[in-house]
Design an enzyme around this catalytic site. Structure first.
Site, PDB file in Angstrom:
ATOM      1  N   HIS A 184      24.108 -18.057  17.173  1.00 46.19           N
ATOM      2  CA  HIS A 184      24.407 -17.388  15.914  1.00 46.19           C
ATOM      3  C   HIS A 184      23.308 -16.443  15.432  1.00 46.19           C
ATOM      4  O   HIS A 184      23.577 -15.423  14.814  1.00 46.19           O
ATOM      5  CB  HIS A 184      24.662 -18.447  14.846  1.00 46.19           C
ATOM      6  CG  HIS A 184      25.024 -17.909  13.494  1.00 46.19           C
ATOM      7  ND1 HIS A 184      26.130 -17.109  13.292  1.00 46.19           N
ATOM      8  CD2 HIS A 184      24.438 -18.060  12.277  1.00 46.19           C
ATOM      9  CE1 HIS A 184      26.217 -16.797  12.008  1.00 46.19           C
ATOM     10  NE2 HIS A 184      25.192 -17.337  11.369  1.00 46.19           N
ATOM     11  N   PHE A 242      24.946 -25.375   0.187  1.00 48.75           N
ATOM     12  CA  PHE A 242      24.789 -24.892   1.560  1.00 48.75           C
ATOM     13  C   PHE A 242      23.789 -25.770   2.282  1.00 48.75           C
ATOM     14  O   PHE A 242      22.988 -26.483   1.657  1.00 48.75           O
ATOM     15  CB  PHE A 242      24.327 -23.424   1.541  1.00 48.75           C
ATOM     16  CG  PHE A 242      25.186 -22.512   2.375  1.00 48.75           C
ATOM     17  CD1 PHE A 242      26.514 -22.326   2.084  1.00 48.75           C
ATOM     18  CD2 PHE A 242      24.648 -21.827   3.459  1.00 48.75           C
ATOM     19  CE1 PHE A 242      27.313 -21.470   2.827  1.00 48.75           C
ATOM     20  CE2 PHE A 242      25.426 -20.967   4.217  1.00 48.75           C
ATOM     21  CZ  PHE A 242      26.765 -20.792   3.911  1.00 48.75           C
ATOM     22  N   GLU A 267      29.303 -22.015   7.111  1.00 45.72           N
ATOM     23  CA  GLU A 267      28.755 -23.252   6.551  1.00 45.72           C
ATOM     24  C   GLU A 267      29.356 -23.542   5.173  1.00 45.72           C
ATOM     25  O   GLU A 267      29.361 -24.673   4.709  1.00 45.72           O
ATOM     26  CB  GLU A 267      27.240 -23.103   6.448  1.00 45.72           C
ATOM     27  CG  GLU A 267      26.469 -24.390   6.385  1.00 45.72           C
ATOM     28  CD  GLU A 267      24.994 -24.148   6.681  1.00 45.72           C
ATOM     29  OE1 GLU A 267      24.173 -24.605   5.888  1.00 45.72           O
ATOM     30  OE2 GLU A 267      24.694 -23.502   7.699  1.00 45.72           O
ATOM     31  N   ARG A 279      16.463 -20.991  10.923  1.00 42.61           N
ATOM     32  CA  ARG A 279      16.855 -20.335   9.676  1.00 42.61           C
ATOM     33  C   ARG A 279      17.819 -21.198   8.882  1.00 42.61           C
ATOM     34  O   ARG A 279      18.733 -21.793   9.439  1.00 42.61           O
ATOM     35  CB  ARG A 279      17.516 -18.979   9.976  1.00 42.61           C
ATOM     36  CG  ARG A 279      18.013 -18.292   8.714  1.00 42.61           C
ATOM     37  CD  ARG A 279      18.570 -16.923   8.996  1.00 42.61           C
ATOM     38  NE  ARG A 279      19.820 -16.915   9.728  1.00 42.61           N
ATOM     39  CZ  ARG A 279      21.017 -17.202   9.229  1.00 42.61           C
ATOM     40  NH1 ARG A 279      21.124 -17.586   7.954  1.00 42.61           N
ATOM     41  NH2 ARG A 279      22.096 -17.137   9.966  1.00 42.61           N
ATOM     42  N   GLN A 309      19.056 -19.820  17.237  1.00 38.91           N
ATOM     43  CA  GLN A 309      19.849 -20.764  16.457  1.00 38.91           C
ATOM     44  C   GLN A 309      21.286 -20.860  16.951  1.00 38.91           C
ATOM     45  O   GLN A 309      21.941 -19.845  17.196  1.00 38.91           O
ATOM     46  CB  GLN A 309      19.875 -20.349  14.980  1.00 38.91           C
ATOM     47  CG  GLN A 309      20.639 -21.325  14.099  1.00 38.91           C
ATOM     48  CD  GLN A 309      20.550 -20.954  12.628  1.00 38.91           C
ATOM     49  OE1 GLN A 309      21.321 -20.138  12.145  1.00 38.91           O
ATOM     50  NE2 GLN A 309      19.591 -21.543  11.926  1.00 38.91           N
ATOM     51  N   LEU A 318      21.200 -13.076   4.653  1.00 36.55           N
ATOM     52  CA  LEU A 318      21.550 -11.973   3.765  1.00 36.55           C
ATOM     53  C   LEU A 318      20.427 -11.707   2.771  1.00 36.55           C
ATOM     54  O   LEU A 318      20.203 -10.564   2.359  1.00 36.55           O
ATOM     55  CB  LEU A 318      22.859 -12.272   3.025  1.00 36.55           C
ATOM     56  CG  LEU A 318      24.146 -12.181   3.851  1.00 36.55           C
ATOM     57  CD1 LEU A 318      25.367 -12.478   2.989  1.00 36.55           C
ATOM     58  CD2 LEU A 318      24.297 -10.812   4.512  1.00 36.55           C
ATOM     59  N   LEU A 340      33.001 -17.455  14.057  1.00 42.20           N
ATOM     60  CA  LEU A 340      32.264 -18.237  13.070  1.00 42.20           C
ATOM     61  C   LEU A 340      33.173 -18.875  12.024  1.00 42.20           C
ATOM     62  O   LEU A 340      34.052 -18.229  11.467  1.00 42.20           O
ATOM     63  CB  LEU A 340      31.245 -17.330  12.368  1.00 42.20           C
ATOM     64  CG  LEU A 340      30.417 -17.952  11.237  1.00 42.20           C
ATOM     65  CD1 LEU A 340      29.508 -19.037  11.777  1.00 42.20           C
ATOM     66  CD2 LEU A 340      29.596 -16.872  10.535  1.00 42.20           C
ATOM     67  N   GLY A 371      22.719  -4.349   6.593  1.00 43.74           N
ATOM     68  CA  GLY A 371      22.154  -4.548   5.262  1.00 43.74           C
ATOM     69  C   GLY A 371      20.700  -4.153   5.146  1.00 43.74           C
ATOM     70  O   GLY A 371      20.288  -3.505   4.174  1.00 43.74           O
ATOM     71  N   ARG A 424      20.962 -26.460  10.202  1.00 45.58           N
ATOM     72  CA  ARG A 424      21.862 -26.114  11.299  1.00 45.58           C
ATOM     73  C   ARG A 424      21.438 -26.683  12.648  1.00 45.58           C
ATOM     74  O   ARG A 424      22.275 -27.101  13.442  1.00 45.58           O
ATOM     75  CB  ARG A 424      21.991 -24.586  11.399  1.00 45.58           C
ATOM     76  CG  ARG A 424      22.827 -23.996  10.290  1.00 45.58           C
ATOM     77  CD  ARG A 424      22.850 -22.483  10.348  1.00 45.58           C
ATOM     78  NE  ARG A 424      23.724 -21.951   9.313  1.00 45.58           N
ATOM     79  CZ  ARG A 424      23.844 -20.671   9.040  1.00 45.58           C
ATOM     80  NH1 ARG A 424      23.119 -19.777   9.721  1.00 45.58           N
ATOM     81  NH2 ARG A 424      24.652 -20.251   8.088  1.00 45.58           N
ATOM     82  N   GLY A 446      18.900  -2.044   7.167  1.00 48.64           N
ATOM     83  CA  GLY A 446      18.714  -0.612   7.344  1.00 48.64           C
ATOM     84  C   GLY A 446      19.175   0.189   6.146  1.00 48.64           C
ATOM     85  O   GLY A 446      18.494   1.129   5.708  1.00 48.64           O
ATOM     86  N   HIS A 471      24.825 -22.027  15.659  1.00 46.45           N
ATOM     87  CA  HIS A 471      25.581 -22.411  14.468  1.00 46.45           C
ATOM     88  C   HIS A 471      26.487 -23.574  14.848  1.00 46.45           C
ATOM     89  O   HIS A 471      27.148 -23.540  15.888  1.00 46.45           O
ATOM     90  CB  HIS A 471      26.419 -21.233  13.956  1.00 46.45           C
ATOM     91  CG  HIS A 471      26.939 -21.427  12.575  1.00 46.45           C
ATOM     92  ND1 HIS A 471      27.942 -22.319  12.290  1.00 46.45           N
ATOM     93  CD2 HIS A 471      26.595 -20.869  11.379  1.00 46.45           C
ATOM     94  CE1 HIS A 471      28.193 -22.298  10.988  1.00 46.45           C
ATOM     95  NE2 HIS A 471      27.386 -21.421  10.418  1.00 46.45           N
TER      96      HIS A 471
END
Length: 613
Positions: free
Chosen positions: A371, A137, A273, A416, A258, A422, A270, A35, A304, A37, A260
């Protein structure tokens, strides 16, 4: 000394004669086609400049495709929201190690970037009114922590997939030149410390390439594959981070890794969340919703790092599930089947595929799994890479930028928040594009010629690895590294574990000299590519564990059993790590102040406070 240098130069010259070297010239070269790049390449090309996107994968196989939950933005589609509340949550989630000017930029720009994605064609899920659907979230709140926020914009449970395909289509529309399945090797730096482009190798035929560019954008992802259990794709090997380390530049905050909370027990796949955002809950062997004890307000939607540590404590204290009591359960069967089918179809499928579980009837076995890497290449909010020197902690590297998980803006600080990744990749991918376009417009597109020997050291490194006379298989060394990182730099850390881990990782780094590549062919040599990736992972790992060792506090994802409290007096600062000796892996550490100030006067900085959920 002069004779030895002459022999070295002669050897390198023979290398370039042995391998075909192909030159390319662009205004900008982007490394990575996830995303970040794609958004950077698209933006630069849309401004009328010539861009190359160099990627070791076909773009739609990039790891962005694995992002499930969504992208945060204060749209107010489900309830009244404010970007300042989003900023507060991000600063708090980062445990006050995030740079608040960059965090303000990201959160303030979030609604516009989501609207832009919608206009590009990202198929977001919709409310009955036709607005973009948003779900709760972890770590998100309304009104500065007063109540649970509904801020995460989702495309079912395949948001990253939808974004990646849309951005790839847009990049084609604007004429980006793609070099798919090219492995980026090293940065080409000049004597003044400016970046002049990169070297790369074509995986298809083994040819060597030099990409000369006025601006280089690194967007090559994280290095989760340094750990035994992770949600990262096999390609997440820290290539851009290692390229920067080999260039003698610093990396920032690599100790913050991190975990997850919900990776499927065993394979580590995964479980977003969003499962808990749609009503799922974590249960121990006694049938207790244990997060009520650790985070009375947020419960299962705490940050998290908080949830991962709570799960680990439950397991260590004997309340884990299964015959070995080594995992907990994620319960979804109380959620309406219609919601599971419409909002979490991929999760339902993955649970059956990888755990043999029907989520409408049974709980999913889950454990904390690596994660995301919060640290990376230090940058300003403009995407420009930082290399502190002469007392200037904001000094930049001319011609070099970074975005996404490979960078450290630092908007995530010590931890994070879910659905901020994203957002990070498109916000700072676009910021890199804006910076490059402005610079090329202002300063022109002219470039000096590269030195005749540019890149020869890089090509010689590959040749030396390919023809090394060692006897250690790549896979064996890689598995030793992953096991060591999981044991000594895991969810909970102590001085004893970190000291022992530093010795073991340093030894593993030096054992790379004994690695053997059995396949000598230049064509589709996966053995060579995996060995180059292992070298990159070793660089990332040695800096990670060496950065963690002296940080005698618990902050965000860096949790110390022997130092359980946060220490703002001594440790509210970014760690900078340098590999001083590429042969031994010796690491030098330095530090850089956190930006406790905002970008504009539209919001005041958030002062440190106790972080509770």
């Amino acid at each position: 000394m002069m004779r030895r240098c002459g022999r070295l130069l002669a050897a390198q010259h023979k290398v370039t004669q042995a391998y075909p070297v192909i030159d390319h010239t662009y205004d900008a070269v982007v490394v990575g086609a996830g995303g970040a790049g794609l958004r950077a390449a698209m933006g630069i090309s849309a401004a009328g400049f010539k861009v190359a996107c160099v990627t070791k994968l076909y773009p739609t196989r990039s790891h962005t495709i694995a992002a499930q939950g969504g992208i945060n933005a204060a749209l107010s589609n489900m309830a009244q929201d404010d970007w300042r509340w989003h900023m507060y949550d991000t600063v708090k989630g980062a445990d006050w190690l995030g740079d608040q000017d960059a965090i303000q930029y990201m959160c303030q720009e979030a609604p516009a970037i989501v609207a832009e994605l919608e206009q590009m064609g990202v198929p977001f899920s919709r409310t009955e009114e036709g607005l973009i659907y948003q779900r709760p979230f972890g770590g998100q709140s309304f009104n500065y922590g007063k109540e649970q926020a509904i801020r995460c914009c989702a495309a079912s449970d395949r948001t990253g997939h939808a974004m990646l395909h849309t951005l790839y289509g847009q990049s084609f529309q604007y004429g980006v030149d793609f070099f798919n399945e090219y492995f980026a090797l090293d940065l080409m730096m000049d004597n003044e410390g400016a970046c002049r482009g990169i070297t790369a190798m074509s995986i298809e035929d083994g040819t060597m390439h030099r990409f000369k560019a006025k601006h280089t954008v690194l967007a090559s992802g994280g290095y989760g594959r340094a750990y035994f259990s992770c949600t990262s794709a096999k390609s997440c090997t820290g290539d851009g981070i290692a390229m920067v380390a080999r260039a003698g530049l610093p990396l920032e905050d690599l100790e913050f890794v991190q975990f997850h909370p919900t990776g499927i027990y065993g394979p580590g796949v995964l479980m977003t969340e969003g499962c808990r955002g749609e009503g799922g809950m974590l249960i121990n062997s006694e049938g207790e919703r244990f997060m009520e004890r650790y985070a009375p307000s947020a419960k299962d939607l705490a940050s998290r790092d908080v949830v991962s540590r709570a799960m680990t404590v439950e397991i260590l204290e004997g309340r884990g599930c299964g015959p070995k009591k080594d995992h907990v359960h994620l319960q979804l069967f109380h959620v309406e089947p219609e919601i599971l089918a419409s909002k979490l179809p991929g999760i339902s499928e993955n649970a059956m595929t990888f755990a043999g579980v029907d989520v409408t009837k049974e709980p999913i076995p889950v454990v904390p799994t690596v994660h995301y890497t919060m640290g990376g290449i230090p940058t300003l909010w403009t995407g420009e890479v930082v290399n502190p020197r002469n007392g200037d902690y904001e000094a930049v590297v001319p011609g070099l930028l970074a975005a996404g998980e490979t960078a450290c803006a630092s908007v995530h600080g010590a931890n994070r928040l879910g659905a901020n990744s994203l957002l990070d990749i498109v916000i700072f991918g676009k910021s890199c594009a804006n910076t490059v376009a402005f610079s090329l417009t202002k300063d022109g597109r002219a470039q000096d010629d590269l030195p005749a020997d540019a890149g020869e050291e890089s090509f010689a490194r590959v040749d030396a690895i390919l023809h090394n006379k060692g006897d250690l298989p790549t896979a064996r060394l890689r598995e030793s590294l992953k096991a060591t990182m999981a044991l000594d730099a895991g969810v909970f850390r102590t001085q004893e574990l970190l000291d022992d881990g530093c010795k073991k990782v340093s030894s593993l780094y030096q054992q790379f000299e004994d690695v053997v590549v059995h396949d000598k062919s230049p064509v589709w040599n996966s053995n060579l590519i995996e060995t180059l990736e292992l070298q990159n992972l070793l660089s990332c790992a040695v800096m990670t564990i060496e950065s963690a060792r002296p940080r005698t506090e618990s902050r965000g994802a860096h949790a110390r059993d022997d130092y359980p409290d946060r220490d703002d007096i001594n440790w509210m600062k970014h760690t900078l790590s340098y590999i001083e000796d590429q042969k031994t892996g010796a690491v030098r550490l330095d530090y850089r102040p956190v930006h406790n100030y905002t970008l504009t006067n539209e919001v005041e900085p958030f002062p440190p406070m106790k972080r509770v959920y």
